[in-house]
Each structure stands twice: as structure tokens, then as C-alpha cells.
Motif scaffolding. Sequence first.
Motif, PDB file in Angstrom:
ATOM      1  N   UNK A 126       0.855  -1.193   0.000  1.00  0.00           N
ATOM      2  CA  UNK A 126       0.000   0.000   0.000  1.00  0.00           C
ATOM      3  C   UNK A 126       0.895   1.249   0.000  1.00  0.00           C
ATOM      4  N   UNK A 127       0.540   2.217  -0.843  1.00  0.00           N
ATOM      5  CA  UNK A 127       1.368   3.423  -0.940  1.00  0.00           C
ATOM      6  C   UNK A 127       0.741   4.553  -0.124  1.00  0.00           C
ATOM      7  N   UNK A 128       1.546   5.151   0.717  1.00  0.00           N
ATOM      8  CA  UNK A 128       1.071   6.203   1.610  1.00  0.00           C
ATOM      9  C   UNK A 128       1.354   7.577   1.036  1.00  0.00           C
ATOM     10  N   UNK A 129       0.327   8.388   0.976  1.00  0.00           N
ATOM     11  CA  UNK A 129       0.499   9.777   0.550  1.00  0.00           C
ATOM     12  C   UNK A 129       0.796  10.555   1.831  1.00  0.00           C
ATOM     13  N   UNK A 130       1.969  11.177   1.906  1.00  0.00           N
ATOM     14  CA  UNK A 130       2.411  11.735   3.191  1.00  0.00           C
ATOM     15  C   UNK A 130       1.398  12.696   3.816  1.00  0.00           C
ATOM     16  N   UNK A 131       1.279  12.613   5.140  1.00  0.00           N
ATOM     17  CA  UNK A 131       0.371  13.514   5.857  1.00  0.00           C
ATOM     18  C   UNK A 131       1.029  14.890   6.000  1.00  0.00           C
ATOM     19  N   UNK A 132       0.192  15.892   6.233  1.00  0.00           N
ATOM     20  CA  UNK A 132       0.702  17.238   6.456  1.00  0.00           C
ATOM     21  C   UNK A 132       0.936  17.491   7.937  1.00  0.00           C
ATOM     22  N   UNK A 133       1.529  18.618   8.212  1.00  0.00           N
ATOM     23  CA  UNK A 133       1.882  19.017   9.563  1.00  0.00           C
ATOM     24  C   UNK A 133       1.201  20.361   9.791  1.00  0.00           C
ATOM     25  N   UNK A 134       0.536  20.524  10.910  1.00  0.00           N
ATOM     26  CA  UNK A 134      -0.092  21.825  11.156  1.00  0.00           C
ATOM     27  C   UNK A 134      -1.206  21.710  12.161  1.00  0.00           C
ATOM     28  N   UNK A 135      -2.116  22.660  12.130  1.00  0.00           N
ATOM     29  CA  UNK A 135      -3.219  22.638  13.086  1.00  0.00           C
ATOM     30  C   UNK A 135      -4.216  21.564  12.679  1.00  0.00           C
ATOM     31  N   UNK A 136      -4.679  20.812  13.662  1.00  0.00           N
ATOM     32  CA  UNK A 136      -5.600  19.721  13.386  1.00  0.00           C
ATOM     33  C   UNK A 136      -6.993  20.096  13.876  1.00  0.00           C
ATOM     34  N   UNK A 137      -7.990  19.327  13.419  1.00  0.00           N
ATOM     35  CA  UNK A 137      -9.369  19.656  13.777  1.00  0.00           C
ATOM     36  C   UNK A 137      -9.553  19.671  15.298  1.00  0.00           C
ATOM     37  N   UNK A 138      -8.760  18.891  16.004  1.00  0.00           N
ATOM     38  CA  UNK A 138      -8.872  18.813  17.466  1.00  0.00           C
ATOM     39  C   UNK A 138      -8.365  20.077  18.148  1.00  0.00           C
ATOM     40  N   UNK A 139      -7.683  20.935  17.382  1.00  0.00           N
ATOM     41  CA  UNK A 139      -7.069  22.117  17.985  1.00  0.00           C
ATOM     42  C   UNK A 139      -5.607  21.855  18.320  1.00  0.00           C
ATOM     43  N   UNK A 140      -5.223  20.559  18.303  1.00  0.00           N
ATOM     44  CA  UNK A 140      -3.817  20.231  18.561  1.00  0.00           C
ATOM     45  C   UNK A 140      -2.994  20.564  17.321  1.00  0.00           C
ATOM     46  N   UNK A 141      -1.693  20.570  17.507  1.00  0.00           N
ATOM     47  CA  UNK A 141      -0.796  20.947  16.444  1.00  0.00           C
ATOM     48  C   UNK A 141       0.156  19.782  16.197  1.00  0.00           C
ATOM     49  N   UNK A 142       0.379  19.398  14.967  1.00  0.00           N
ATOM     50  CA  UNK A 142       1.340  18.308  14.694  1.00  0.00           C
ATOM     51  C   UNK A 142       1.031  17.599  13.402  1.00  0.00           C
ATOM     52  N   UNK A 143       1.508  16.343  13.312  1.00  0.00           N
ATOM     53  CA  UNK A 143       1.327  15.548  12.100  1.00  0.00           C
ATOM     54  C   UNK A 143      -0.007  14.824  12.131  1.00  0.00           C
ATOM     55  N   UNK A 144      -0.550  14.548  10.972  1.00  0.00           N
ATOM     56  CA  UNK A 144      -1.774  13.766  10.902  1.00  0.00           C
ATOM     57  C   UNK A 144      -2.805  14.371   9.971  1.00  0.00           C
ATOM     58  N   UNK A 145      -2.518  15.574   9.484  1.00  0.00           N
ATOM     59  CA  UNK A 145      -3.469  16.227   8.587  1.00  0.00           C
ATOM     60  C   UNK A 145      -3.432  15.573   7.216  1.00  0.00           C
ATOM     61  N   UNK A 146      -4.607  15.317   6.655  1.00  0.00           N
ATOM     62  CA  UNK A 146      -4.620  14.715   5.321  1.00  0.00           C
ATOM     63  C   UNK A 146      -3.948  15.648   4.328  1.00  0.00           C
ATOM     64  N   UNK A 147      -3.197  15.080   3.394  1.00  0.00           N
ATOM     65  CA  UNK A 147      -2.589  15.873   2.325  1.00  0.00           C
ATOM     66  C   UNK A 147      -3.692  16.640   1.600  1.00  0.00           C
TER      67      UNK A 147
END
Length: 422
Positions: A157-178
Motif C-alpha cells: 500500500x502506498x502512503x500519501x504523506x500527511x501534512x503538519x499543522x493545526x488539526x481539527x482537534x485544535x492540537x498541532x502536529x502531524x496527521x493532517x490529510x494531504x
Amino acid sequence: MASDKPENRFSQVSSWTGKKILLGITGSIAAYKAAFLLRLLVKAGADVQVLMTAAASDFIGPITLSTLSKRPVLSDIQSESNWNKHVEWGLWADALVVAPATANTLAKMSQGLCDNLLSAVYLSARCPVFVAPAMDVDMWHHPSTRRNITRLQEDGVQFIPVGHGELASGLYGEGRMAEPEEIFAFLTAFFARGKSAELRSPLAGKRVLLTAGPTYEPLDPVRFLGNRSSGKMGVALADVLARRGARVQLILGPSAEKPKEEAVQVWRVQTAQEMLDKALELFPRSDAAVLAAAVADYRPAHPATQKIKKTGDSLLLELEKTPDIAATLGRQKQAGQYLIGFALETEKEEVHARAKLQRKNFDFIVLNSLRDAGAGFQVDTNKITILYPGNKAQTYELKAKEEVAEDIVDALEALVDKENIR
Ligand code: C5P
């Protein structure tokens, strides 16, 4: 190869025209972005079928998606007939793209669970699979998610890299969809590579399993029995196959070499048994296997658990046979699968190689003789003869291993072309 510049020839043709895409949407706040991705795909000329999980419809309405895709959206609450179609959808698609892919869906995919339409289609899909994960930073970094991702990557399976920034939770970091444009660019690059390879190679899109390098058979915790194979020939083959668009899965023994092409998936192993286990796992879904590894024929029968001490004047080792990977796969080979082997001989070369060709059920065998200067281990050149069933043979000049790899892949292509691999 290099002279006909395929990229230029095909640059006018959109690599998207007529491509059949399954777009899987799962229950994430990023689901609204899937509508933008869908629009980009449709505009580019792709035929897109949307598959939604039940949770996804809490985030985006099927009407938006069916209007954009001009196809009814398939979701979990489906009629019996649609459920039964998961195999058909799996075979229909040129690519399955799951965007957004939640931690939950990734977990299901990595475990092979299929309790909804999307995961059932995933298990049935023979096409390349892409995921664009979307989740909160802590979920993204959780060891369990990490394990699932590693496993899925091993499954191709090929992973499209996640983005870094503000998330819906209000937290900040990796996990945002490209972003949809990034996902689209990732897929476009994939199909553009495939397009140029596709038009010239019958191996494009085919799964090719490769074994390469030596094996190390432990004698005690610090010593092993090995051989002089460098893995160069096998790694060169992996690169050539990948450049022709094949999906290469390389099982590599202890070797300092590594493929240049990023698309090659590599598993590192030490022993013949480990190589066999991985090969048995991957072979059923492979269209061809090229066995370039110099597998040990014998291993210590009773490897010591502690370092062997220098006590006597001599030491007798009892060796036992290792499993013959080639012969095992040769017995499992199905119609439409191809098996290619190697023979390194020092005397009566052709007689020995022909015997192996038959015994191991190879479609052809690549013979090199240590009597030829410049052939064999640890050198950058090789001189080969390809032997086919029924006394056919072709001899090649001494060449760089990369060029020899091109010749071997040409020979495999010719077979596949003739018999039209499944
Ligand atoms: O019998 P021999 O080892 O010379 O056969 C060589 C061919 O068989 C190569 O293609 C090699 O990768 C494969 N082989 C194997 N498993 C073994 C021994 C050899 O796959 N245990």
C-alpha cells in the motif's frame, strides 16, 4: 532503451484518460476535501466510483459525491447485489485511493478485516492501493497505528504523506490529510510513470518477486556460514524491473547493495528459511519470480546458543540441507506465473544448468560460469547464457551487470508478451 525517450513521446497524452479509480472515503473531518479530490480526478478524465463507509456520511453527503462523480455512491447500507459486487469492483479499478483514511480503516486494512464494503473491496483489489491518512497527532504516532502502517507498506500500500499543522482537534502536529492537489499530484506522478512504461513493457503493473544476495546461516550467536554473493545482479534486476513499471518485491539477503528505484519494496532476511517464508507469503500473488539469490545449500544442524569455545584442535560441524526455495515455488507455480532461476557453475555448466531448469520447473535459467573472466561474485560485470526448455539457448557478451539485467528482463518480457501473463 535510453535512446527512444518515451517520456517525451507520451507527454501530450493525459495519463488520466479512461483511468478507473475507486475513491474510498472514511469518517474523518477531512472527508469534505474528498469532494475537491473527486472533482480534480473527474476533470482530468478519470472515471471515479465513490465508496463511503457509514461513518463518512456523517461528514459529507452522498448527493454531493454522486453529482460530482456522475455515478451512484456505494456505501455500507447497500442492497445485496452491491455487496456481492465487491470482487467486481476490486477487479474493475486501475487504482483504489482511500482519502481520507482513518486510523480505524487503516487498522482494518492491515488486519484483513472486511466488515464493510470498502474493506471488502480492498481485499479483492488487484490494482495499486493508495491511502491518504487523516487523524489526530496522537493517533498518528500511536505504536498501534505505526505497526499498521508498516504492515500495510509491506503489503504494497502506498502512503500519501500527511501534512503538519493545526488539526481539527485544535492540537498541532502531524496527521493532517494531504491537500487534494497534493494527492492528485502524487497519483498523477504514479500514472505518468506507469504510462511511459506501460506502452513499451508487458511487465508494467505486474507483480514480480525477486530474491537476491547471499544467505547467512548461524553457527553460533556471532558466526555464520555464508558465501561471496554481493547481491549486485539481483539489485540491478530490481531497478530495471521497476523502471519498466513492474511492482517489484525484493527479498534481499545480507548485502551492502540497495535498489536505486524507490518503488522497489525490500525485505531484508538472513537465512534460507527466512527467505523461503517470505517468498511463500508473496509468491501466490506474484505474476513472476526471479530467483537470483545465492542461497546456502547447507546450514549448521545444531547452531550453538552460546559462542563456540576454542577447546579442541579440530571442530566437526554437522550440516543439514536448507529448503530449496526455487524447487518449492516451482511446485506451486500456476498457469500464468513465471519462474526464472540462476545457475552459477564451475564445470559441465550447461548439463548442470539444464538439470536445474527441469528440476525446479523454471521457465528459463540464467547460467554464468566462474570459468568466464569477469563473471560471478563481487564483480561489476557478468557473462550469461539463457537456457530455455527444449534445448533453446542464447549466449550474451560480457557486460556490466546493469546491462545484463536489461537482457534478462528483455527475455522475461518476451515470454510474458508471447503467452500474455494473466
Ligand atoms: O541448485 P542451485 O543452488 O545451484 O540452484 C540455483 C538456483 O536455485 C538459483 O536461482 C537460486 O536462487 C535457487 N535456489 C533457491 N533455494 C535454494 C538454493 C538455490 O531458491 N536453497
